[in-house]
Design a protein around this motif. Structure first.
Motif, PDB file in Angstrom:
ATOM      1  N   TYR A 329     -12.752 121.009  -5.806  1.00  0.00           N
ATOM      2  CA  TYR A 329     -12.922 121.254  -7.236  1.00  0.00           C
ATOM      3  C   TYR A 329     -12.711 122.726  -7.548  1.00  0.00           C
ATOM      4  N   GLN A 330     -13.297 123.600  -6.737  1.00  0.00           N
ATOM      5  CA  GLN A 330     -13.139 125.040  -6.947  1.00  0.00           C
ATOM      6  C   GLN A 330     -11.675 125.460  -6.822  1.00  0.00           C
ATOM      7  N   MET A 331     -10.946 124.873  -5.868  1.00  0.00           N
ATOM      8  CA  MET A 331      -9.539 125.219  -5.662  1.00  0.00           C
ATOM      9  C   MET A 331      -8.671 124.853  -6.863  1.00  0.00           C
ATOM     10  N   LEU A 332      -9.059 123.801  -7.582  1.00  0.00           N
ATOM     11  CA  LEU A 332      -8.243 123.335  -8.708  1.00  0.00           C
ATOM     12  C   LEU A 332      -8.248 124.306  -9.884  1.00  0.00           C
ATOM     13  N   GLY A 333      -9.193 125.252  -9.914  1.00  0.00           N
ATOM     14  CA  GLY A 333      -9.340 126.157 -11.037  1.00  0.00           C
ATOM     15  C   GLY A 333      -8.323 127.282 -11.077  1.00  0.00           C
TER      16      GLY A 333
END
Length: 477
Positions: A329-333
């Motif tokens: 999820y963090q990487m998608l930002g």
């Protein structure tokens, strides 16, 4: 205590089966592993974390996981360093040589946890780590013979015939052990036999003669093992069905808490692929999952090194869906900031840019079990959070879920890109069915938890049929 003549001989599964067999006899039983090394952790009832294998073993015992079941958990962050979690809480991060100096003080915590379990239950089933044949690690050992000696626990040694050389595994282990450790081993068993076990009668007798240890039996390979949660990412399934909803999970270099995938692997209408380094995301993929990671920025670089960032962009242009869980999820930002160097060298990295959020790593670690509601379907789900960092941004206005009325996660304007900090959500049957239906997969009616329970019963029955369970349990004192 079950110890292995090597790594990956099936100790975790054997302990789970023995726990269920003891429970069926009316005994109160608890699992225990002094030291585990895994990034696949479970959040416990007392707000800590333990290895996922001990959570499965707790389920076999009919118990809620507790930090005493795995007092020392090592979570690798680099090839030479790991986070040290003691009784569910992070103590420090250190390299292997530094850890060897730390172990004497950790034994105190290990024995504290073991003594509490021993006082509370009729039986404690202990799992070793690696192999006692690694005698170079014997001094200061807390995982195998060092613990067995300190706690005065009898040992059963397990050999894995599936990988070959099982006679040498058992007999060779005796050859390198100290006399006191040899005496502590009460017998052996052979695991993962394929075919007619009677064909190994001569080899079995030879082991008994050469090792001077009695045997507790030969256990044929348990075919239904794939229905139980996997402890190692390498045990997760690769593409095999060739039909149904095409789901691809990226096998990150520091993949963590991938139990999210176990229920999907059981779904008959889902074709789950664990994509390895160097492989491209197939063009017919319906959903790409970015799983949790022990090193988000490190694995973000890993994603780019595989060219998966380019594949993801193409997948999104084709209208494919993406789900990022925790580190994924963090990487998608848009951006990941780590000003204090919590996960490594301090700095900021550009994210994949698929969700309009930004993440900042913080010292605080969230460890909690939750009940949440999926915003898109209104279904309820049980899960847990185990992460550092906080994520904020415009896409948080469209949450993936809500917890007690508080928004959780983020969704893109078109609903195709989803991110959440919630692990274990797919174990909830109602949510899983609704989520997959939203992607076009028909409902299968799979009851995941009931399938795991039935498989644990079948495992215990399988072991009863082929092993001297009474003899093994009779060793306890």
């Amino acid at each position: 205590m079950i110890q292995g003549a090597g790594s990956n001989v099936g100790k975790s599964l054997l302990v789970a089966g023995l726990c269920r067999a003891a429970r069926k006899r009316g005994l109160s039983v608890a699992p225990f592993k002094p030291q585990n090394m895994s990034n696949n952790a479970a959040v416990t009832s007392d707000g800590g974390e333990i290895g996922r294998a001990q959570a499965l073993q707790a389920m076999a015992c009919g118990l809620v996981p507790h930090t005493d079941m795995n007092p020392v958990l090592l979570k690798p962050e680099t090839d030479v360093g790991a986070q040290v979690v003691v009784q569910g809480r992070r103590l420090t991060t250190c390299k292997a040589r530094e850890y060897s100096k730390l172990k004497p003080q950790l034994m105190t915590h290990v024995l504290e946890s073991f003594d509490r379990l021993k006082a509370a239950y009729d039986l404690v089933m202990v799992e070793g780590a690696g192999s006692p044949a690694e005698v170079n690690l014997r001094h200061g050992d807390i995982a195998n013979m060092g613990f067995a000696e300190a706690a005065n626990v009898p040992v059963v040694l397990v050999g894995d015939i599936d990988r070959g050389g099982v006679i040498a595994q058992i007999v060779g282990t005796r050859a390198v052990l100290d006399p006191e450790d040899i005496e502590r081993i009460s017998g052996f068993l052979i695991n993962k036999f394929r075919g007619d076990p009677s064909l190994f009668d001569d080899g079995y007798t030879l082991i008994e003669q050469q090792s001077k240890w009695p045997g507790f039996g030969v256990l044929p390979f348990f075919d239904a093992a794939y229905k139980l949660p996997a402890e190692d990412a390498l045990d997760l399934p690769k593409r095999s069905k060739g039909q149904g909803l095409r789901v691809v999970c990226l096998r990150l270099s520091r993949i963590a808490n991938f139990d999210d995938l176990d229920p999907l692997a059981q779904e008959p209408g889902v074709d789950l692929t664990m994509l390895s380094a160097g492989q491209a995301i197939p063009g017919d993929t319906d959903l790409v999952i970015l799983p949790g990671s022990k090193s988000t920025r490190g694995d973000l670089a890993f994603v780019r090194a595989q060219g998966w960032d380019i594949d993801l962009a193409a997948h999104v242009r084709r209208g494919g869906a993406v789900l990022g869980i925790c580190g994924g999820y963090q990487m998608l930002g848009m951006e990941i900031r780590d000003p204090n160097g919590i996960e490594g060298k301090a700095g900021t990295d550009k994210g994949l840019g698929l969700l309009n959020i930004e993440t900042e790593m913080t010292d605080d670690k969230t460890l909690t079990r939750v009940t949440a509601e999926h915003e898109a379907s209104g279904t309820s789900m049980q899960g847990y959070e185990i992460h550092i960092g906080k994520s904020e941004g415009p896409d948080r206005a469209r949450p993936f879920a809500s917890i007690g009325g508080i928004r959780e996660g983020a969704v893109s304007p078109d609903g195709k890109i989803m991110g959440s900090y919630l692990h274990g959500l797919f174990s909830s049957d109602e949510f899983r069915a609704a989520f997959l239906a939203g992607l076009g997969a028909p409902s299968s009616g799979l009851g995941y938890d009931s399938t795991v329970e039935a498989t644990l019963d079948a495992l215990a029955d399988h072991m009863e049929q082929h092993l001297d369970i009474e003899g093994i349990l009779g060793l306890a004192h």
